[in-house]
Design an enzyme around this catalytic site. Structure first.
Site, PDB file in Angstrom:
ATOM      1  N   PHE A   1       0.841  -1.190   0.000  1.00 27.70           N
ATOM      2  CA  PHE A   1       0.000   0.000   0.000  1.00 27.70           C
ATOM      3  C   PHE A   1       0.878   1.242   0.000  1.00 27.70           C
ATOM      4  CE2 PHE A   1      -2.826   3.261   1.703  1.00 27.70           C
ATOM      5  CZ  PHE A   1      -3.871   3.114   0.798  1.00 27.70           C
TER       6      PHE A   1
ATOM      7  N   ASP B   1       1.070  -4.251   8.797  1.00 25.68           N
ATOM      8  CA  ASP B   1      -0.082  -3.382   8.574  1.00 25.68           C
ATOM      9  C   ASP B   1      -1.324  -4.273   8.503  1.00 25.68           C
ATOM     10  OD1 ASP B   1      -2.070  -1.694   7.639  1.00 25.68           O
ATOM     11  OD2 ASP B   1      -0.766  -0.641   6.240  1.00 25.68           O
TER      12      ASP B   1
ATOM     13  N   TYR C   1     -11.399   2.453  10.129  1.00 21.01           N
ATOM     14  CA  TYR C   1     -12.596   2.792   9.350  1.00 21.01           C
ATOM     15  C   TYR C   1     -13.011   1.740   8.334  1.00 21.01           C
ATOM     16  CZ  TYR C   1      -8.780   4.632   6.441  1.00 21.01           C
ATOM     17  OH  TYR C   1      -7.607   4.780   5.732  1.00 21.01           O
ATOM     18  N   LYS C   2     -12.314   0.623   8.268  1.00 20.49           N
ATOM     19  CA  LYS C   2     -12.702  -0.425   7.328  1.00 20.49           C
ATOM     20  C   LYS C   2     -13.610  -1.432   8.058  1.00 20.49           C
ATOM     21  CE  LYS C   2      -8.339   0.150   4.800  1.00 20.49           C
ATOM     22  NZ  LYS C   2      -8.810   1.087   3.783  1.00 20.49           N
TER      23      LYS C   2
ATOM     24  N   ARG D   1     -12.618  -3.957  -7.307  1.00 22.43           N
ATOM     25  CA  ARG D   1     -12.417  -4.546  -5.990  1.00 22.43           C
ATOM     26  C   ARG D   1     -13.746  -4.664  -5.257  1.00 22.43           C
ATOM     27  NH1 ARG D   1      -8.507  -2.013  -1.374  1.00 22.43           N
ATOM     28  NH2 ARG D   1     -10.145  -0.441  -1.480  1.00 22.43           N
TER      29      ARG D   1
END
Length: 411
Positions: A126, A197, A222-223, A370
């Site tokens: 990422f 991560d 927040y996921k 995705r």
């Protein structure tokens, strides 16, 4: 075997996680397959935010740091997250963003391994992970180098000049799952530290940091933790490193006694030293509700459903859409996180056409569609309906409309 909608309805009827769906404020007419990017609003978070704004802030004002326990929120929410990622409650704290936490822990790790100069990662990790490592290397004036190698080459690249192995457990684009325990053991065998991560893991996988012997970890709120847009992140430091891990952002809240107002900085003991500025109370309050909701579910059950949803989605796409899409993600569920990525030259336009119909996923350049699977609120029949829209968009050529070709700022 041909999959039917009736088969998926039966799975929903027998789903032990089905009652959790009613605890989310899902918009009507939306099939939400993007919880891997932003989780749905928990109803409890909406009520909590109203209480914090109207009562704790509006009436309690500054007294709420004590009366409402605001000052304890970073450690309290961190302790709740710890139970979801296989950590002790005193090994996790909520602070800052994932990016800032990567910088803090990577800097701490480099200091703990003097004489070693390499941060090892993989190309395509990422971007913020790589950017923060590069920024640290630049800041340190060339005494640190960031080295990236293909995933298969990581074991051989773990040489004695490596100070830190920095990886995302579930790759943000492909969904590929790294073997955390194996790579941690390999890194530690040559004297390196590990920083994982967990942004695409926490709340979706049965993560076991202590079982894997991990040194450090970070993750966003927040996921899958459903803490809301821009929710604060968390960081983990194994107990054995908490005395030696000194982070460089020596802010007020990380002081051993912040309300003594000393001129000289003294780091707090334990995880509190990894705080920096004033905690974001609104964001922390919303995140606490999302984490509390997740903590009531069984992580093994969540992971089992996650695997099944991914398998069914891949099978349905191949059943309804033929060979139109390439499969970017691993086919084997045990090698995959909780999202599936497909490739298509017109992927962006196809995703925009889906979103216009209320089927929300996202796009990652150059060609990846995705789709995320959040077991607490996604039904099995949602997959059937989403793929039906996808097949129809392909059949009708709906995605070729000019409005779907215009790139938005956020994809």
């Amino acid at each position: 075997m041909t999959i039917t909608r009736a088969m998926l309805e039966t799975l929903d009827k027998d789903d032990p996680l089905a009652p959790f769906r009613d605890e989310f404020d899902l918009p009507p007419g939306v099939l939400y397959l993007d919880g891997n990017s932003l989780g749905v609003l928990p109803k409890a978070a909406k009520a909590r935010m109203l209480r914090v704004v109207e009562q704790e802030w509006g009436r309690g004002l500054i007294r709420s740091w004590n009366d409402a326990g605001w000052i304890d929120l970073p450690a309290r929410v961190g302790g709740a997250i710890a139970g979801l990622i296989g950590a002790h409650t005193d090994e996790v704290i909520v602070a800052d963003s994932t990016s800032v936490n990567i910088f803090k822990l990577a800097a701490a790790a480099m200091r703990m391994r003097p004489g070693r100069r390499v941060i090892l990662s993989e190309p395509g990790n990422f971007p913020t992970d790589l950017y923060m490592a590069q920024g640290l290397a630049d800041f340190l004036g060339g005494t640190v180098a960031v080295r990236t190698v293909a995933p298969a080459d990581i074991p051989a690249a773990l040489t004695e000049d490596v100070a830190l192995l920095l990886l995302t457990q579930v790759h943000y684009k492909t969904g590929r799952l790294h073997d955390m325990a194996d790579l941690t053991a390999r890194a530690q065998a040559v004297g390196a530290l590990t920083l994982w991560d967990l942004s695409h893991s926490a709340g979706a996988l049965d993560v076991d940091l202590n079982g894997a012997g991990a040194d450090f970890a970070v993750g966003c709120g927040y996921k899958y933790l459903n803490g809301g847009p821009g929710a604060p992140a968390f960081l983990y430091v194994a107990r054995r490193h908490q005395g030696a891990a000194v982070q460089p952002l020596s802010g007020w809240m990380g002081h051993a006694a912040p309300f003594d107002f000393d001129d000289a900085y003294r780091p707090a003991d334990g995880m509190r030293r990894h705080l920096c500025g004033t905690p974001p109370i609104l964001g922390l309050s919303a995140l606490e509700e999302g984490v509390a909701l997740m903590a009531r579910a069984d992580m093994a059950c969540i992971r089992e459903k996650s695997r099944r949803l991914g398998d069914l989605f891949i099978a349905l796409v191949e059943q309804r859409c033929g060979g139109v899409f390439g499969l970017i993600s691993p086919r084997e569920a045990d090698r995959r996180g909780s999202h599936v990525s497909l490739s298509h030259a017109d992927g962006y336009a196809i995703m925009q056409a889906l979103i216009a119909r209320g089927v929300i996923g996202d796009f990652r350049a150059p060609d990846a569609l995705r789709f995320g699977f959040t077991p607490l609120y996604l039904r099995h029949v949602d997959l059937w309906d989403a793929v039906a829209h996808l097949a129809d968009i392909l059949h009708t050529g709906d995605y070729r409309q000019p409005r779907f070709q215009i790139k938005a700022a956020v994809t």
